[in-house]
Design an enzyme around this catalytic site. Sequence first.
Site, PDB file in Angstrom:
ATOM      1  N   SER A   1       0.843  -1.193   0.000  1.00 45.09           N
ATOM      2  CA  SER A   1       0.000   0.000   0.000  1.00 45.09           C
ATOM      3  C   SER A   1       0.879   1.243   0.000  1.00 45.09           C
ATOM      4  CB  SER A   1      -0.894  -0.021   1.242  1.00 45.09           C
ATOM      5  OG  SER A   1      -1.672   1.154   1.280  1.00 45.09           O
TER       6      SER A   1
ATOM      7  N   CYS B   1      -7.732   0.774  13.061  1.00 46.44           N
ATOM      8  CA  CYS B   1      -8.979   0.182  12.586  1.00 46.44           C
ATOM      9  C   CYS B   1      -9.802  -0.339  13.750  1.00 46.44           C
ATOM     10  CB  CYS B   1      -8.683  -0.968  11.636  1.00 46.44           C
ATOM     11  SG  CYS B   1      -7.297  -0.622  10.573  1.00 46.44           S
TER      12      CYS B   1
HETATM   13  C1  PLP Z   1      -2.672  -0.513   6.540  1.00 50.25           C
HETATM   14  C2  PLP Z   1      -2.616  -1.993   6.405  1.00 50.25           C
HETATM   15  C3  PLP Z   1      -3.457  -2.669   5.504  1.00 50.25           C
HETATM   16  C4  PLP Z   1      -4.506  -1.957   4.700  1.00 50.25           C
HETATM   17  O1  PLP Z   1      -3.961  -1.146   3.675  1.00 50.25           O
HETATM   18  P1  PLP Z   1      -4.898  -0.006   3.043  1.00 50.25           P
HETATM   19  O2  PLP Z   1      -4.134   0.476   1.858  1.00 50.25           O
HETATM   20  O3  PLP Z   1      -5.043   1.041   4.110  1.00 50.25           O
HETATM   21  O4  PLP Z   1      -6.176  -0.641   2.677  1.00 50.25           O
HETATM   22  C5  PLP Z   1      -3.340  -4.033   5.388  1.00 50.25           C
HETATM   23  N1  PLP Z   1      -2.437  -4.715   6.114  1.00 50.25           N
HETATM   24  C6  PLP Z   1      -1.601  -4.102   6.984  1.00 50.25           C
HETATM   25  C7  PLP Z   1      -0.602  -4.910   7.735  1.00 50.25           C
HETATM   26  C8  PLP Z   1      -1.674  -2.729   7.159  1.00 50.25           C
HETATM   27  O5  PLP Z   1      -0.853  -2.128   8.029  1.00 50.25           O
END
Ligand code: PLP
Length: 396
Positions: A200, A327
């Site tokens: 991401s 979250c």
């Molecule tokens: C932030 C995160 C995600 C989600 O990524 P997004 O781009 O915000 O949907 C998934 N896995 C981990 C380990 C993260 O830290």
Amino acid sequence: MFVYMDHTATTPVSPEVLNAMIPYFSDVFGNPSSVYSFSRKSRGAIEKARKQVADALNADTSEIFFTGSGTEADNWALKGTLEKGKIAGKNHIITTSIEHHAILHTCEYLKKVEGADITYLPVNSEGMVSVDDVRNAITDKTAIVSVMFANNEVGTIQPIKEIGALCRERKIPFHTDAVQGAAHLDIDVKAMNIDMLSMSAHKMYGPKGVGALYLRKGMRPENFIHGGAQEKGRRASTENLAGIVGFGEAFEILKGRLNEDKAINSSRRDRLIAGILERIPHAKLNGATGDNRLPNNINFSFIGVEGETLLLDLDAKGISASTGSACSSESLDPSHVLLALGLKHEMAHGSLRFTIGRLTTDEHIDYLLEVLPEIVARRRAMSPLWEDYLKSIGEK
Ligand SMILES: *Cc1c(COP(=O)(O)O)cnc(C)c1O
């Protein structure tokens, strides 16, 4: 003073990344799928970003597929691979009890809707998965193994290369959620035997709303987003042009300064950990020590207090931190990760996570070490839980 200690929740877009993105909003705006020459510039920009992401992972450009987020990449890998596996009679998923909700909630969905059988591997008290546990969980029905590269709450780095080798030997697709791992560690998908990897951009000083899935040659999960023929027919919808450009730029910059960042972050991390242990009695560090911990992660439990209360007190002092993952900040359930590490509910409730990064300075560390002990002491003085705890250990 504004002290941002939540780089794991998200990071600011760096100025270089923003500059690279700006032309692609209203100047070079052509639809990458159109045939006229104006659109060729947009296509070229996407292919440049694809190469930047591929190079950062030692992958081939044909193996990188842009998505709308890390969450989408996780959903695609799990749902698409399970659906493919079911055709061959395989409906078993192996994952861990400390995954991000993007993995855990997807597994719950697959169990409910597809009848998938899910194994959630335990972790040890430092948050580490055992390769033997993965080996013992594999059956002839296993469709996919998904183990995160590094945990977002406590920062534990998993034995990915070894799990990858095991899965390769057993011919089981291996996926890793490397949204945090890729932001801090050197990842070589070939040397580490990885088949699928989620990333991401906003966790690495790129924009929000863009991610990618690495699919090793030969990996063909069913499509997840259906529509047009973008991303070689495997992920539909008009590309997030500026976002993809920003992602490529952010990843290339990150790779260029990775060792430097690792050194400065881990030295500040260790100073903060040592300072908290020295100044706050009965503080417990959660997660691993040294090389098995993300260089920017600090996670503590303070018995006798509520993490939520500490967060508000810190916020009043200009410090942004987190309890567990952002979250779960809407819910009052203790973190599933801390419980999996074996923490009791009252310890899990008293947890705080500080994640440092490019916005952090040495003054920020000093300031936090100055205000946190006072805050914890003041809250403990008003807390019946703290009183009970002192009695339980014979100090009162
Ligand atoms: C932030 C995160 C995600 C989600 O990524 P997004 O781009 O915000 O949907 C998934 N896995 C981990 C380990 C993260 O830290």
